[in-house]
Structure formats: structure tokens, C-alpha cells
Write a protein that holds these residues in place. Structure first.
Motif, mmCIF file in Angstrom:
data_model
loop_
_atom_site.group_PDB
_atom_site.id
_atom_site.type_symbol
_atom_site.label_atom_id
_atom_site.label_comp_id
_atom_site.label_asym_id
_atom_site.label_seq_id
_atom_site.Cartn_x
_atom_site.Cartn_y
_atom_site.Cartn_z
ATOM 1 N N ASN A 462 0.826 -1.209 0.000
ATOM 2 C CA ASN A 462 0.000 0.000 0.000
ATOM 3 C C ASN A 462 0.860 1.259 0.000
ATOM 4 O O ASN A 462 0.517 2.261 -0.645
ATOM 5 C CB ASN A 462 -0.942 -0.006 1.210
ATOM 6 N N GLU A 463 1.980 1.215 0.726
ATOM 7 C CA GLU A 463 2.887 2.372 0.736
ATOM 8 C C GLU A 463 3.551 2.558 -0.633
ATOM 9 O O GLU A 463 3.719 3.700 -1.097
ATOM 10 C CB GLU A 463 3.960 2.197 1.819
ATOM 11 N N LYS A 466 1.090 4.212 -2.995
ATOM 12 C CA LYS A 466 1.045 5.663 -2.767
ATOM 13 C C LYS A 466 2.211 6.353 -3.459
ATOM 14 O O LYS A 466 2.058 7.415 -4.075
ATOM 15 C CB LYS A 466 1.080 5.962 -1.265
ATOM 16 N N LYS A 469 1.711 6.381 -7.297
ATOM 17 C CA LYS A 469 0.728 7.400 -7.706
ATOM 18 C C LYS A 469 1.337 8.799 -7.623
ATOM 19 O O LYS A 469 1.103 9.646 -8.485
ATOM 20 C CB LYS A 469 -0.514 7.303 -6.825
ATOM 21 N N ALA A 470 2.145 9.028 -6.576
ATOM 22 C CA ALA A 470 2.768 10.342 -6.424
ATOM 23 C C ALA A 470 3.747 10.626 -7.547
ATOM 24 O O ALA A 470 3.784 11.739 -8.098
ATOM 25 C CB ALA A 470 3.458 10.430 -5.062
#
Length: 474
Positions: A462-463, A466, A469-470
Motif C-alpha cells: 500500500n505504501e 502511494k 501514484k505520487a
């Protein structure tokens, strides 16, 4: 979102260390979260034949290596729901093992560039190419200097993960013309302290740089930990972050593990006592439930904190009711020291030299305590596995050990920790743990809390999502 995960090793195909665990687990966790992740790695001669038999040949191409072009066969395989591309070149990869050859720089320069050359031939254009350690560090360099403006390669982002900054891919400057084939204006990206440095090139050119724990991301900005790369890392600090690795909780599961003596769970870990008794019997130690058993599964190397152990182990064994088992191999001085301890304290200390996966599982399941006094530890997996099996870690507060193990002194931790790299501070912490073991009711609470810790790859995946996506928004 499509991610091509680049690694020099990956389970179940080929492994020499923790990188293979990560490359075998993280893509699987990403796939479960609907990320289109595929893995690319070399096709080593040492891959088991039954795995080779399941591969499909796609095509062959040639890959530039400076002024030469080298054959590259592209094979496809599937494992745990993940597609793997295995790149064949018998001159580079038909050898025993993975690393340690005089031409490793050329072998992995070939691999790093082949990762980009295969893209038009595999029907998979990634949004992100995620590279790992120095062996694939040239892929971001080649992409930014040679491929970013080519048709079909537009708008790909690159991420580079440092698993261990000690190994950087440092070679002589003659490689630039003979192996790397870089233009004169691009040479400054890879030159560092008068040498070619593969890892430095990735730090310069990747869109983001990650490490395998938040604490390690901070530590490598310090010359004590950086092995000379702190200057460039501080200059590129804006792109640096740390994401803690996880473990495969299906692979490491005391409820189903066939390698341990008796299965158990966090809900009912009473059978852990039988694992301890059977391990004591296997090791030739007295079968005593009242004596705490402390385990170590480690490479016998100085940075694992073994000089601390060497300084105080005789004192600990001579003055304390404790048993200890060490599994591992490595530097001669530590092997010899532990042999002496096993001879001097046959009822308290057991040594098994080598890498024996089935025995390591038995140690995790049968030990009460697990010692990791590392000088540096980018992430560490053993402490997480120990938690999973209810063996309480005793660790030094560094890297991933600091991020995953918290001292139980405040009543809410999952282990015992010490801050300074000091043998007697470690010894004091071991004795604190023994005091805790002497209180059965509180110890059961601690074991249950440890076994319920979530160190699954799901959290880490999950990290990474993120981060992906960033970086795509940049």
C-alpha cells in the motif's frame, strides 16, 4: 497502473539474500491490489530445471553493450500469479551462483539495458520501472539519457530502491567506453570520487529513490552508514524515502509450517512449548521448559553485531540460566569462537554452521528469544519472522529493527531494544528480557502481542502504491 519490477534475483527462481524475498513477495502483493506488476530478471544457469521447463520462449533480440551487440533471449514464466521475464545470455549467466565474477559490471550493464530493449517485444509498456540495488541501477541512467525521447518509451517513470548501500557497483573509469557506451556529456552522472558508481547514477537519474525502512533512509544521510554516498544523497534528499519491507505471512505461518515440530497460532500457542522441547532434543540441550532458549539465525559477519556477542557471551553463559543456539556461517573468527563456546558450554550453547532453512524455522518456533544486535540493518526480515513465531526479538535500534521492534518496557512493545552499539548495553537488555520471561503471565501477553503484529507485504504494498501514484503526478 503498470509496473515492471527489475531485480537481479527473485524467488522462486534464484536467491542469494533478502532481495530475492522482496522480488518474490512485493509484486504478488501489488497484483492482489490490482496493480499490473511484472518482474524481469536474468535467466541463470542455476535455476532449477523444473522451473526452466515451465518457461515459454518469446523471442530473441540483440542488446547494445558499448560498441558491441549481445544476444538476449526472452523467456516468460508465471509464479504466484505474477508474470516473470527471464533474460538469457549464456556468456553472462551460464555460471555457478549469481555474483562474484570479474566481469559483473559488464554482466549487469547488459541486464540493465536489456530491460529497456525488451519493452517493444513483450507487449507490456510500464508506467513505472522499479529497479533494485546496483545490479539494475543503470536502467534509470540509460532511460534518461538514451530512451526517454524514443517513440514507444515516452512518459515512463523510474524508481530505484537501495537494499544495502554498502554494495554500490564501483569500478574503474575505463568502463565508460568499453562497457557502458555513454556519451561524454552524460559521464558526470555516473562518475563519483574518480570511479564509475552504478548506484550513484541511479540516485541522480531515477525519479524517486527509496530504501527498505524509514530509519535507514535517515541513516544513509550520515557518513557512518552511507559508505561514501551521503554527499549525493543529501543533494537529492527531496527524492528519498523509506518503506519498510514485509514478510510473506503465508510462507512464514506457524499454523501451517510443515518444517516445525507442531503447529500453533496466536490464538493458542501452547504447542510452542513442544517445539522448544523438540528443538532442545534435536540440539542435544537439556530439555527444560523453565530455562529460556535464545536463538540467532544470521550470517556470521561483523556488521551483524557479533563482536558484541563475542565480548560478553562467556559472561552471560557463565552467570545466567539460559540456553542459546546459533545457526549460520561466515567469517572464520566467529565460527571458531562459537565452536569454542559450544565445547565449553555443551549444556547451554549449540552451534549449527551453514544455511539450513528447515532448521531456521524450528529455531524461530522453538526459541523464546531472538537476538539481533546489528551494527547496521537496512530492514531485516528475521526479527519479523521471529515475531510471527512468537520468539521475542532483542535488537539494537538501527534501520528496520528500530522501525519494527519497540521496547516492551512501556507495556505496549513487542520486544526488547538497546540504542548504543555497546556489548554491555546489549547484555543488560538480554537480562531485562530474562526478567520478563520469569513472569509467565506477562510473558504470555507479550508473545501474543508479538504474534499479532502485522508485518505482511500488504502494508508495504500500500505504501508503494502511494509512492507510484505520487511519482506519476510529478
Amino acid at each position: 497502473m503498470k509496473v515492471l519490477y527489475v531485480s537481479s534475483e527473485a524467488l522462486p527462481f534464484m536467491a542469494s539474500g533478502g532481495l530475492a524475498d522482496v522480488a518474490g513477495s512485493l509484486p504478488k502483493a501489488l497484483r492482489k491490489r490490482l496493480i499490473g506488476c511484472r518482474v524481469v530478471m536474468p535467466l541463470y544457469d542455476g535455476i532449477r530445471q523444473e522451473l526452466k521447463d515451465q518457461m515459454t520462449f518469446l523471442t530473441s533480440i540483440t542488446v547494445p553493450v558499448a560498441w558491441r551487440r549481445q544476444y538476449c533471449g526472452i523467456f516468460e514464466a508465471k509464479a504466484n500469479g505474477v508474470i516473470y521475464y527471464l533474460l538469457d545470455n549464456q556468456y553472462y549467466f551460464k555460471r555457478d551462483g549469481i555474483y562474484g565474477y570479474y566481469d559483473d559490471a559488464e554482466r549487469f550493464a547488459f541486464f540493465s539495458r536489456a530491460v529497456l530493449e525488451i519493452l517493444p517485444h513483450i507487449g507490456f509498456k510500464p508506467d513505472i520501472i522499479h529497479c533494485n540495488d546496483w545490479q539494475s541501477a543503470l536502467t534509470p541512467l540509460y532511460y534518461s539519457t538514451m530512451y526517454a525521447t524514443r517513440e514507444g518509451y515516452e512518459n515512463i517513470k523510474t524508481i530505484f530502491t537501495i537494499h544495502n548501500i554498502q554494495y554500490q557497483g564501483t569500478y574503474g573509469m575505463e568502463l565508460i567506453n568499453e562497457v557502458l557506451g555513454l556519451r561524454p556529456q552524460d559521464r558526470g552522472l555516473i562518475e563519483y570520487d574518480g570511479d564509475v558508481n552504478f548506484m550513484k547514477a541511479a540516485i541522480e537519474t531515477a525519479n524517486r529513490v527509496t530504501t527498505v525502512s524509514p530509519s535507514y533512509a535517515d541513516e544513509i544521510l550520515d557518513p557512518w552508514y552511507s559508505h561514501g554516498l551521503d554527499t549525493i544523497l543529501r543533494q537529492r534528499k527531496w527524492k528519498l524515502s523509506g518503506i519498510l519491507n514485509g514478510i510473506d505471512t503465508e510462507l512464514y505461518n506457524p499454523e501451517t509450517d510443515a518444517d516445525i515440530f507442531k503447529n500453533y497460532s496466536a490464538a493458542d500457542f501452547s504447542a510452542k512449548a513442544e517445539n522448544k522441547r523438540a528443538l532442545q532434543e534435536l540440539l542435544g540441550l537439556p530439555q527444560r521448559a523453565d530455562v529460556p532458549l535464545m536463538g540467532m539465525v544470521t550470517r556470521l559477519a561483523g556488521h551483524k553485531g557479533l563482536d558484541l556477542v563475542k565480548a560478553v557471551l562467556d559472561e552471560l553463559l557463565a552467570t545466567t540460566e539460559i540456553q542459546m543456539v546459533v545457526l549460520g556461517s561466515g567469517e572464520w573468527q566467529y565460527e571458531e569462537f562459537f565452536k569454542q563456546m559450544a565445547a565449553k558450554y555443551p549444556d547451554k550453547f549449540a552451534l549449527k554452521l551453514g544455511f539450513i532453512p528447515s532448521l531456521s524455522r524450528k529455531i524461530y518456533a522453538g526459541s523464546d528469544l531472538f537476538l539481533m544486535p546489528s551494527k547496521s540493518e537496512p530492514c531485516g526480515l528475521s526479527q519479523m519472522i521471529a515475531l510471527r513465531y512468537g520468539s521475542i526479538p532483542i535488537v539494537r535500534e538501527t534501520g528496520g529493527l528500530r522501525d519494527s521492534i519497540h521496547d516492551s518496557g512501556d507495556g505496549a512493545g513487542n520486544g526488547f531494544t538497546f540504542a548504543n552499539y555497546n556489548a554491555h548495553e546489549m547484555l543488560y537488555t538480554v537480562r531485562r528480557a530474562l526478567e520478563g520471561y520469569a513472569k509467565p503471565d506477562g510473558w504470555k501477553i507479550l508473545v501474543k502481542r508479538a504474534m499479532e503484529c502485522d508485518n505482511s507485504w500488504g502494508k508495504s504494498a500500500n505504501e508503494y502504491i502511494k509512492l507510484y501514484k505520487a511519482v506519476l503526478k510529478d
